[in-house]
Design a protein around this motif. Structure first.
Motif, PDB file in Angstrom:
ATOM      1  N   ARG A  17      66.899  53.185  19.265  1.00 48.01           N
ATOM      2  CA  ARG A  17      65.932  53.997  19.652  1.00 48.01           C
ATOM      3  C   ARG A  17      64.950  53.543  20.628  1.00 48.01           C
ATOM      4  O   ARG A  17      64.382  54.333  21.628  1.00 48.01           O
ATOM      5  CB  ARG A  17      65.107  54.439  18.145  1.00 48.01           C
ATOM      6  N   TRP A  18      64.532  52.161  20.385  1.00 49.41           N
ATOM      7  CA  TRP A  18      63.692  51.614  21.584  1.00 49.41           C
ATOM      8  C   TRP A  18      64.204  51.747  23.010  1.00 49.41           C
ATOM      9  O   TRP A  18      63.685  52.111  24.087  1.00 49.41           O
ATOM     10  CB  TRP A  18      63.519  50.069  21.276  1.00 49.41           C
ATOM     11  N   TRP A  19      65.704  51.385  22.910  1.00 52.95           N
ATOM     12  CA  TRP A  19      66.335  51.535  24.482  1.00 52.95           C
ATOM     13  C   TRP A  19      66.436  52.725  25.084  1.00 52.95           C
ATOM     14  O   TRP A  19      66.282  53.009  26.211  1.00 52.95           O
ATOM     15  CB  TRP A  19      67.873  50.835  24.060  1.00 52.95           C
ATOM     16  N   ASN A  20      66.673  53.503  24.132  1.00 50.10           N
ATOM     17  CA  ASN A  20      66.591  55.210  24.656  1.00 50.10           C
ATOM     18  C   ASN A  20      65.376  55.350  25.236  1.00 50.10           C
ATOM     19  O   ASN A  20      65.435  56.092  26.388  1.00 50.10           O
ATOM     20  CB  ASN A  20      66.715  56.064  23.362  1.00 50.10           C
ATOM     21  N   GLN A  53      68.391  45.721  32.263  1.00 49.16           N
ATOM     22  CA  GLN A  53      68.804  44.484  32.072  1.00 49.16           C
ATOM     23  C   GLN A  53      67.584  43.518  31.818  1.00 49.16           C
ATOM     24  O   GLN A  53      67.348  42.869  30.821  1.00 49.16           O
ATOM     25  CB  GLN A  53      69.537  43.649  33.206  1.00 49.16           C
ATOM     26  N   ARG A  54      66.490  43.984  32.603  1.00 51.79           N
ATOM     27  CA  ARG A  54      65.066  43.228  32.435  1.00 51.79           C
ATOM     28  C   ARG A  54      64.546  43.532  31.123  1.00 51.79           C
ATOM     29  O   ARG A  54      63.695  42.819  30.491  1.00 51.79           O
ATOM     30  CB  ARG A  54      64.203  43.337  33.346  1.00 51.79           C
ATOM     31  N   TRP A  55      64.741  44.823  30.538  1.00 47.31           N
ATOM     32  CA  TRP A  55      64.256  45.240  29.247  1.00 47.31           C
ATOM     33  C   TRP A  55      64.928  44.290  28.213  1.00 47.31           C
ATOM     34  O   TRP A  55      63.960  43.993  27.201  1.00 47.31           O
ATOM     35  CB  TRP A  55      64.550  46.460  29.079  1.00 47.31           C
ATOM     36  N   CYS A  56      66.050  43.986  28.180  1.00 47.55           N
ATOM     37  CA  CYS A  56      66.521  43.226  27.191  1.00 47.55           C
ATOM     38  C   CYS A  56      66.323  41.598  27.111  1.00 47.55           C
ATOM     39  O   CYS A  56      66.720  41.209  26.050  1.00 47.55           O
ATOM     40  CB  CYS A  56      68.215  43.555  27.224  1.00 47.55           C
ATOM     41  N   ASP A  57      65.516  41.289  28.027  1.00 48.96           N
ATOM     42  CA  ASP A  57      65.031  39.853  27.952  1.00 48.96           C
ATOM     43  C   ASP A  57      64.046  39.763  26.641  1.00 48.96           C
ATOM     44  O   ASP A  57      63.867  38.692  26.163  1.00 48.96           O
ATOM     45  CB  ASP A  57      64.264  39.648  29.327  1.00 48.96           C
ATOM     46  N   ASN A  97      62.719  56.514  30.621  1.00 52.90           N
ATOM     47  CA  ASN A  97      61.721  56.448  31.564  1.00 52.90           C
ATOM     48  C   ASN A  97      61.534  55.402  32.535  1.00 52.90           C
ATOM     49  O   ASN A  97      60.586  55.587  33.248  1.00 52.90           O
ATOM     50  CB  ASN A  97      60.132  56.279  30.804  1.00 52.90           C
ATOM     51  N   TYR A  98      62.127  54.370  32.231  1.00 52.95           N
ATOM     52  CA  TYR A  98      62.035  53.074  32.982  1.00 52.95           C
ATOM     53  C   TYR A  98      63.321  52.537  33.311  1.00 52.95           C
ATOM     54  O   TYR A  98      63.393  51.280  33.333  1.00 52.95           O
ATOM     55  CB  TYR A  98      60.918  52.059  32.306  1.00 52.95           C
TER      56      TYR A  98
END
Length: 341
Positions: free
Chosen positions: A172-175, A194-198, A180-181
């Protein structure tokens, strides 16, 4: 465990996706395989999903993304094929599977992936880091360690989740983040997904970081991974079974980086040669190289990256031109020619 494995691509990568699905079918015939396509078939190419090596076809346009034409235009081809991974994963949590796995289309399975199922029985989220051993060589640090610092610690050519608990919360968060980003904008801290998953090890519990060298082998980690072939034909990486290889940037760039770090590790070149043969055999000449239906305005003129960036940064333009792909009078394209210059 009931598992869905999917990949995201355009028709120019159909040959690679076919190889991925063929190798997955060989090693995990029990998995359901899904193709997520953000494209339209090129003229002259007859696309018959029933003859393809996957079980389920999902068009990105059917994911229910609000204002899809406008949203799509904001992204280039790499950004959008990455961005749709989030909505698919989130929605797939409600399709009756115990786990969902994403793999990039330029990946191939080379032995059983059963350990993934064992890990998914114990963990909610699985990630593979770009590097599992530090580099000591200055050039390798610049190419690989610092590259991972810029583009993300984890390679999101692979991610796996349980469809409940923290896995569903991640989806849900990744969606939300990818809708949007999901842009290639490193100065502003973004490199698609990829940077989000840091943030994942800090935001979520029950995360498994796969440090087995047999997973997600690629040019960026060959400096610390030795490939060998046993007398019985088994392929090992640092003594562990090779599970899947990520053949990123097939062509001159991939060749250059592979040669730089494989050196005289000759099995690497044999594996690349094997993969090239499979991709060549899976290539349909009716699909133009670099084809993407959404790469041009309706009149055929290519869409410049700066056109997409301007559109996504201006909500007034998004409201004025809900279909920015249109050409002719009253279109965003016409506005650019007269007002946007």
């Amino acid at each position: 465990m009931k598992i869905l494995c999917y990949t995201s691509f355009t028709f120019s990568y159909l040959n690679r996706a076919r190889v991925l699905f063929q190798t997955l079918r060989q090693h995990r015939p029990d998995w359901e395989l899904a193709a997520l396509i953000t494209d339209k078939p090129p003229e002259g190419f007859v696309f018959d999903p029933a003859s393809e090596p996957f079980d389920r076809l999902v068009w990105a346009s059917d994911l229910g993304i609000p204002n899809f034409q406008s949203w799509l235009f904001k992204h280039d081809v790499v950004e959008v094929c990455t961005a749709v991974k989030g909505p698919f994963l989130h929605q797939a949590c409600d399709w009756g599977f115990d786990a969902v796995i994403y793999m990039d289309p330029d990946t191939a399975a080379l032995s059983t992936l059963e350990p993934l199922e064992q890990w998914l029985s114990e963990h909610d989220i699985l990630l593979t880091p770009h590097l599992i051993d530090p580099n000591d060589d200055h050039a390798a640090i610049l190419d690989n360690d610092l590259s991972a610092s810029r583009t993300g610690i984890f390679n999101l050519g692979f991610v796996a989740i349980r469809t409940t608990g923290e896995g569903a919360r991640f989806a849900r968060w990744w969606n939300d983040r990818l809708l949007n980003y999901c842009y290639d904008d490193m100065p502003n801290g973004l490199f698609v997904d990829q940077r989000w998953c840091d943030h994942v090890p800090a935001l979520f519990d029950n995360v498994k970081i796969i440090r087995d060298p047999g997973y997600n082998v690629a040019s960026w980690n060959l400096s610390t991974r030795k490939v060998s072939v046993e007398k019985d034909g088994r392929i090992l990486v640092n003594g562990a079974p090779l599970r899947f290889w990520h053949f990123t940037k097939l062509g001159a760039v991939g060749d250059s980086m592979t040669k730089r770090y494989a050196g005289q590790n000759y099995p690497v070149y044999e594996i690349w040669s094997w993969y090239r043969r499979l991709v060549t055999a899976a290539t349909d000449p009716a699909i133009p190289e670099r084809w993407w239906a959404f790469g041009a305005y309706d009149d055929g003129r290519p869409i410049a990256k700066q056109d997409r960036v301007l559109y996504r940064e201006r909500t007034d333009l998004q409201q004025a031109f809900p279909n920015p792909f249109a050409s002719g009078r009253g279109s965003f394209q016409e506005w650019l020619e007269h007002e946007g210059a």
